[in-house]
Design a protein around this motif. Sequence first.
Motif, PDB file in Angstrom:
ATOM      1  N   PHE A  23      46.660  41.462  30.069  1.00 37.65           N
ATOM      2  CA  PHE A  23      47.370  40.828  31.193  1.00 37.65           C
ATOM      3  C   PHE A  23      48.780  41.389  31.341  1.00 37.65           C
ATOM      4  O   PHE A  23      49.708  40.683  31.711  1.00 37.65           O
ATOM      5  CB  PHE A  23      47.429  39.300  31.022  1.00 37.65           C
ATOM      6  CG  PHE A  23      46.077  38.649  31.102  1.00 37.65           C
ATOM      7  CD1 PHE A  23      45.423  38.530  32.319  1.00 37.65           C
ATOM      8  CD2 PHE A  23      45.448  38.174  29.965  1.00 37.65           C
ATOM      9  CE1 PHE A  23      44.168  37.946  32.406  1.00 37.65           C
ATOM     10  CE2 PHE A  23      44.191  37.583  30.042  1.00 37.65           C
ATOM     11  CZ  PHE A  23      43.544  37.465  31.256  1.00 37.65           C
ATOM     12  N   CYS A  42      44.548  36.211  37.695  1.00 32.84           N
ATOM     13  CA  CYS A  42      45.032  36.576  39.022  1.00 32.84           C
ATOM     14  C   CYS A  42      44.287  35.708  40.016  1.00 32.84           C
ATOM     15  O   CYS A  42      43.490  34.842  39.633  1.00 32.84           O
ATOM     16  CB  CYS A  42      44.834  38.072  39.305  1.00 32.84           C
ATOM     17  SG  CYS A  42      43.127  38.554  39.612  1.00 32.84           S
ATOM     18  N   MET A  79      41.935  36.313  41.944  1.00 30.87           N
ATOM     19  CA  MET A  79      40.528  36.606  42.225  1.00 30.87           C
ATOM     20  C   MET A  79      39.610  35.504  41.686  1.00 30.87           C
ATOM     21  O   MET A  79      38.749  34.992  42.422  1.00 30.87           O
ATOM     22  CB  MET A  79      40.130  37.957  41.619  1.00 30.87           C
ATOM     23  CG  MET A  79      38.701  38.325  41.932  1.00 30.87           C
ATOM     24  SD  MET A  79      38.312  40.010  41.464  1.00 30.87           S
ATOM     25  CE  MET A  79      36.543  39.991  41.680  1.00 30.87           C
ATOM     26  N   CYS A  80      39.763  35.152  40.412  1.00 35.28           N
ATOM     27  CA  CYS A  80      38.919  34.093  39.835  1.00 35.28           C
ATOM     28  C   CYS A  80      39.716  32.796  39.642  1.00 35.28           C
ATOM     29  O   CYS A  80      39.117  31.730  39.480  1.00 35.28           O
ATOM     30  CB  CYS A  80      38.355  34.494  38.478  1.00 35.28           C
ATOM     31  SG  CYS A  80      37.778  36.182  38.353  1.00 35.28           S
ATOM     32  N   GLY A  81      41.040  32.944  39.600  1.00 37.76           N
ATOM     33  CA  GLY A  81      41.869  31.758  39.358  1.00 37.76           C
ATOM     34  C   GLY A  81      41.959  31.456  37.871  1.00 37.76           C
ATOM     35  O   GLY A  81      41.179  31.960  37.054  1.00 37.76           O
ATOM     36  N   CYS A 108      39.072  32.531  34.877  1.00 32.12           N
ATOM     37  CA  CYS A 108      39.406  33.904  34.469  1.00 32.12           C
ATOM     38  C   CYS A 108      38.620  34.239  33.199  1.00 32.12           C
ATOM     39  O   CYS A 108      38.877  33.717  32.114  1.00 32.12           O
ATOM     40  CB  CYS A 108      40.906  34.041  34.206  1.00 32.12           C
ATOM     41  SG  CYS A 108      41.335  35.682  33.586  1.00 32.12           S
ATOM     42  N   SER A 109      37.642  35.135  33.363  1.00 30.80           N
ATOM     43  CA  SER A 109      36.738  35.415  32.239  1.00 30.80           C
ATOM     44  C   SER A 109      37.470  36.072  31.075  1.00 30.80           C
ATOM     45  O   SER A 109      37.156  35.805  29.909  1.00 30.80           O
ATOM     46  CB  SER A 109      35.586  36.317  32.703  1.00 30.80           C
ATOM     47  OG  SER A 109      36.111  37.511  33.265  1.00 30.80           O
ATOM     48  N   MET A 110      38.450  36.902  31.371  1.00 29.67           N
ATOM     49  CA  MET A 110      39.165  37.570  30.265  1.00 29.67           C
ATOM     50  C   MET A 110      40.000  36.544  29.486  1.00 29.67           C
ATOM     51  O   MET A 110      40.119  36.627  28.269  1.00 29.67           O
ATOM     52  CB  MET A 110      40.038  38.713  30.794  1.00 29.67           C
ATOM     53  CG  MET A 110      39.199  39.876  31.327  1.00 29.67           C
ATOM     54  SD  MET A 110      40.076  41.445  31.411  1.00 29.67           S
ATOM     55  CE  MET A 110      41.422  41.036  32.490  1.00 29.67           C
TER      56      MET A 110
HETATM   57  S1  SF4 Z   1      38.960  38.030  35.118  1.00 30.07           S
HETATM   58 FE1  SF4 Z   1      41.043  37.180  35.266  1.00 30.07          FE
HETATM   59  S2  SF4 Z   1      42.343  38.978  35.621  1.00 30.07           S
HETATM   60 FE2  SF4 Z   1      40.230  39.638  36.012  1.00 30.07          FE
HETATM   61  S3  SF4 Z   1      39.948  39.359  38.214  1.00 30.07           S
HETATM   62 FE3  SF4 Z   1      39.294  37.410  37.249  1.00 30.07          FE
HETATM   63  S4  SF4 Z   1      41.143  36.166  37.248  1.00 30.07           S
HETATM   64 FE4  SF4 Z   1      41.820  38.238  37.654  1.00 30.07          FE
END
Ligand code: SF4
Length: 480
Positions: A375, A409, A411-413, A417-419
Amino acid sequence: MARTQLAAAREGTITEAIERVAERENRDPEFVREQVATGQAVIPANRHHDALDPTIIGREFATKVNANIGNSETTSDLETELRKLHTAVHYGADTVMDLGTGGQLDEIREAHLDHSPVPIGTVPLYEAVKRAGSPEDLTPGLLLEVIEKQAEQGVDYMTIHAGILAEHLPLTDGRTTGIVSRGGSIMASWMEAHGEQNPLFQVYDDICEIFAKHDVTFSLGDSLRPGSLADACDEAQYAELDTLGELTRRAWEYDVQVMVEGPGHVPMHKVAENVERQQAVCDGAPFYVLGPLVTDIAPGYDHITSAIGAAMAAQAGAAMLCYVTPKEHLGLPEAEDVRDGLAAYRIAAHAGDVANELPGARDWDDALSEARYDFDWREQFRLALDPERARDYHDQTLPGDNYKEARFCSMCGVEFCSMRIDQDARDAGEMEHLESTTDLESSPAAEVNLPPVGTHESGSLPSLEDSESSTDAAEASSDD
Ligand code: SF4
């Protein structure tokens, strides 16, 4: 002093240019010398181009990307043309072709050469046609005069359409899109009007002598490249390729460096076949391909249709990729189109290098992936192929500084956030933690690939300000 890089390499001399490209590519200078000596790689470096930082083009080295710029009849001023050069170099072009056909051609070419750290290529046929008034009024003498003048100015490589012969013309009769190369169509109309052989073919030995004197590299034009999938790999294309192979060997007799231009429009399953055939017919001379576009159905997206083919060509052994912009087939590209085209092609070139396991090529990917998993948003932006765009896209939704360390970010919130979920699980002892291992700075590929975009010093170029809004940023890319 040896006359050309090829002559020096053949004599066993490691020139300053060879030393420099070896440093940039992190390769042994003796290996570079061998590649140049055997014609498997070229260093386009006209001895009059003082601002040049030499580049090597060959299948054993990082795949290079060319951008086309140049004015037209409707727009022509020096400042605009220099801004185009800056835009191309800023977004990572390894070489630039000046395809200008408007006014002030000499002044603009000289300004490009005064400022450009990358090799400059031209198509001298265009200036010759302008001076003659029409293709039919060209003469072999005028062609030689223009070629010699541009060589004296410092042009590093020139597209010469000497491979299209009178006997090839009937082979194009059944084509869907005829002859799509601008230079090819000019030569064909001249041959039909005069009933004689291609004038560039007639004076080819004289051109070789001029090139040897100034160390200009041939870019042998593929006048009969297919302009549609329907015409790909046809008799006309391959008949001309055979002639280009003969011309390659003739140029080598003069110690002149050669690369060979290629298609065009080719379906995916025939891309590798095209590269392999060129390599066999032209004894391994570097292949410089335009795309190829792998489908004809997507005007407006031809930087994508062609970058797919370009990546496949790079993997198969092409040495340089001529970019295509989204405006291909539709209109004159603007600055943003140049940016998109160069990004697409730098991706294609790098993907080819990774697939070919070029030493150190994947280190860049690994470093970015580690920054992503950490990150470390600022590092991700710095490493990105286009740092400005990566930051802009991220900051459209999460602009604050506090989000530069955020573990998610938009994208997934944060919740999904999978990571982050994966890391939390590892930190809780459920999985083994992964350590960062890639030191990009010490990577053998760092000198070639290290972002930010633009591998060349551009401090001597005019400011990029206003370039985003400038129109007419570059000439159409395929018409050479
Ligand atoms: S996994 Fe986390 S860092 Fe990656 S796109 Fe989804 S929210 Fe963003």
